[in-house]
Design an enzyme around this catalytic site. Structure first.
Site: not given
Length: 776
Positions: A598, A712
């Site tokens: 992966f 944010d």
């Protein structure tokens, strides 16, 4: 004549013969009319790659033009033959001026537009073939004026509307082809007045009227007229396949005594077939496949008995229905000319009648996907002209009869998916024309006979998987040099894999998994360079040979063996999705690991920056408690020291291959990993991203145990996966809210975030800021 000339003042000279033309003046005028009409037709041809009509110019007389034929006496155009000329264009109305035209052949081109009504002016026209083009609109009713038409072919176009009733006067019509169009309204009863019709091709039309939900594009069911069979007293070929006809098969079809071919396949006919076909002495082909015939009675296949009187029957197709009855013994009384018989994909039960062996001229017998039980009758060995036998996916038991070896012309034998037991008969070795043999998913036992592996013609497939075969794989398996697929998986075979497998030159699929093979992959296998799928799982030991790196493999399964040493690092071994090596605990190295490869994104924090440690703790705490499809998934975190004893902190995230939203909004050659640098987000993608972000914020605001404010949110913190689904990331400034409403806390939140949190003019950031503070 001499007397008249003398009286008119012409001197008579001896020995002079005066020839007077008897061509009528109107023929000269007609010739010019034809020439001008042909030139007008040429102007409508926009593309002519082979130059078919290049000769249509003033350098030649028009009866010398390619595709044009004229009458010998009057020199008028009688035939235009431009079929299969790769022509593109449309028809000119001037075609109606060719008053002597007998045949117009424009089939197999790309003519567009409507079929012009001016063709109705051609009262001498006998053959009109406009099939396989792109004509649209309706069939013009004006064609009724062409009373001499014997052939009307407009199939394979884009015609719409109903078949016009005005065409009833075409009493000389022998062939009518209207297939593969978009005609509606059914087959009208007045077609029965066209008493000269021999062949009708009307397949693949939505003949039902449109339903009340036309935007779905469906059509309602349609019944054939009750007197359908009496409409056509002398048809020879009747094709109605590929429509949506429903209801029972009309009984009066049995009265069409001259019928040679009858095809109602791919419709919605249902119920029990009660027709008596015995009077159709000329019948050669009958297709009733892919309908819904069934009534649940054991004798619902009794109509086959009446077909025994059709002594010329060659082909019977009845597959893909819902017949649920017993195949009667009378099937063996069918015509000696029968070479094609298929009643597969039904629910026919009971045993296969031994009388099937009477059909000695059969070349194809398909009975797969039914509920047949009992044994394969030994009488099947009498079908010595048989080339294909498909009995797969039934409930057959017993042994494969030795008599099957008598089928020396057999090319394909499919007996898979049954309960057949016993050994594989060595008599199969006499089937020297066999291309494909499927015996998988049975209860076969014993060893693989060497005679079977010496059939040199086996080139498509040999599949013996999922049986109870034991013993070694004979070295004779190498004789099948031209075989493309060999599957002997899920048996009890043992010993070493013979090196003779290396002699295969065309092998693409090799499945040996789940046996008891011993030893290593034979080095002789290095020659199998064309193999695409190779499965050796649950078998071997030793090392993985590096020559596999050179193969153009699509799938390689080496899992659950006892391999040891290093995993190769080139070729297919660089693609984790193509290679499986799980369950080999003594392997090491390689690009591919043992739980599958992966790709991850690792964020290493710069601990010299102010607040970095606090941000790390906040992000770990936040992502530890939340899970949502639109949030970046954290795989793990790392808090340790590096090789120089310095603090080290990192977060490992799921990799997002399409980068950040910032990169898509302000892309340059150096953003988005160099991909998509010339592509912008379309409106739908932008809306979907906004929805994804809103879903993520709704989750953290409302559905978490403790509400969270991101604080944010900006395009650089919104990442896109492979399918352009947005994921909100970076929770380093996230703030947990107590069990108070947002309304009470909003005054104390203030503006927080990193530089660029609200970049001027960035509508995405402004929107997300609003979502993050005010949405809830």
């Amino acid at each position: 004549m001499a007397f008249l000339l003398s009286r008119m003042g012409f001197p008579l000279w001896s020995g002079i013969c005066l020839i007077v033309s008897t061509t009528p003046a109107n023929t000269i005028v007609g010739n010019e009319t034809d020439r001008l009409a042909l030139l007008a037709i040429k102007t409508k041809i926009t593309q002519d790659p082979p130059g078919v009509v290049n000769s249509w110019n003033n350098s030649y007389h028009f009866f010398e033009w390619k595709g044009v034929r004229c009458g010998h006496w009057h020199k008028r155009v009688t035939i235009i033959d431009l079929q299969s000329g790769d022509l593109v264009g449309s028809l000119s109305p001037h075609i109606g001026n060719l008053s002597f035209l007998h045949e117009l052949r424009l089939n197999n081109n790309t003519f567009r537009g409507e079929i012009l009504a001016e063709i109705g002016n051609l009262f001498r026209l006998q053959k009109l073939n406009l099939s396989i083009n792109n004509f649209e609109g309706e069939i013009p009713a004006n064609l009724s004026r062409c009373s001499n038409l014997t052939y009307l072919g407009v199939g394979s176009n884009n015609l719409v509307g109903k078949f016009p009733e005005a065409l009833t006067p075409l009493s000389k019509l022998i062939y009518l082809g209207i297939h593969l169009n978009n005609l509606t309204g059914g087959i009208p009863p007045f077609i029965g007045n066209l008493t000269s019709l021999v062949r009708i091709s009307a397949s693949y039309n939505p003949f039902g009227e449109k339903s009340k939900f036309p935007w779905i594009g469906r059509y309602s069911t349609l019944y054939l007229p009750p007197g359908f069979g009496s409409m056509f007293p002398h048809p020879q070929i009747l094709q109605l396949y590929g429509n949506q006809f429903t209801g029972p098969l009309p009984l009066l079809i049995s009265n069409s005594l001259e019928l040679v071919s009858f095809d109602v396949g791919e419709n919605n006919f249902n119920g029990k077939i009660t027709n008596d076909f015995g009077s159709l002495q000329n019948l050669r082909k009958i297709t009733i496949s892919d309908n819904h015939f069934r009534n649940g009675e054991p004798d619902e296949l009794a109509f086959l008995g009446s077909l025994a009187n059709c002594s010329n029957l060659e082909k019977l197709r009845m597959q893909g229905n819902q017949f649920r009855g017993v195949l009667p013994d009378s099937v063996g009384n069918l015509s000696n000319h029968l070479f094609y018989l298929t009643h597969s994909e039904n629910q026919i039960y009971g045993t296969i009648p031994s009388t099937i062996g009477n059909l000695v001229n059969l070349a194809l017998l398909n009975m797969y996907n039914n509920q047949f039980t009992g044994k394969i009758p030994p009488s099947i060995g009498f079908l010595q002209k048989l080339q294909r036998l498909s009995l797969d996916n039934n409930k057959l038991s017993g042994k494969i009869p030795n008599s099957i070896g008598n089928l020396s012309l057999l090319t394909k034998l499919y007996l898979a998916g049954n309960r057949i037991e016993g050994t594989i008969p060595s008599s199969l070795g006499t089937c020297r024309n066999l291309l494909s043999l499927h015996l998988f998913q049975n209860n076969l036992s014993g060893t693989i006979p060497g005679e079977l592996l010496r059939i040199s013609t086996l080139s498509i497939s040999l599949n013996l998987a999922q049986n109870r075969l034991f013993g070694s794989l004979p070295a004779d398996v190498g004789s099948l040099k031209n075989l493309m697929e060999l599957d002997i998986s899920e048996n009890g075979l043992s010993g070493e894999i013979p090196s003779s497998l290396g002699s295969y030159t065309s092998l693409e699929n090799l499945s040996l998994q789940e046996n008891f093979f011993q030893g290593s992959i034979p080095l002789a296998s290095e020659t199998l360079r064309g193999i695409a799928n190779f499965d050796l799982s649950h078998n071997l030991s030793g090392k993985i040979p590096t020559f596999l790196e050179k193969f153009a493999l699509q799938k390689l399964n080496l899992s659950f063996n006892d391999f040891e040493g290093e995993v190769p690092m080139k070729g297919v071994f660089t693609n984790a999705s193509a290679v499986s090596i799980v369950g080999n605990y003594r392997l090491c190295g390689g690009i591919v690991n043992q739980d599958g490869e992966f790709v991850a994104a690792v964020k290493v924090l710069n601990l010299q920056n102010r607040g970095a440690v606090k941000s790390f703790i906040a992000e770990c705490e936040t992502l530890r408690n939340i899970r949502h499809r639109n949030l970046v998934k954290i795989i793990t975190s790392c808090s340790s020291v590096d090789c120089q004893e310095n603090d080290f902190k990192a977060l490992v995230y799921e990799f997002m291959p399409n980068g950040s939203l910032e990169g898509w909004l302000h892309s340059s050659p150096k953003t988005n990993n160099g991909q998509n640098e010339h592509r912008r987000l379309n409106l739908l993608e932008r809306i979907n991203i906004a929805i994804d972000v809103a879903c993520a914020l709704d989750y953290v605001h409302h559905q978490c145990h403790t509400p969270i404010i991101h604080c944010d949110l900006k395009p650089s913190n919104i990442l896109l996966d492979h399918d352009m689904v947005a994921h909100v990331g970076y929770f380093g400034l996230a703030r947990f809210c107590p069990e108070l409403t947002i309304l009470k806390q909003s005054s104390s939140i203030g503006i927080r975030g990193s530089i660029g949190y609200v970049p001027l003019g960035n509508k995405f950031s402004l929107t997300f800021l609003y979502f993050d503070i005010c949405l809830f």
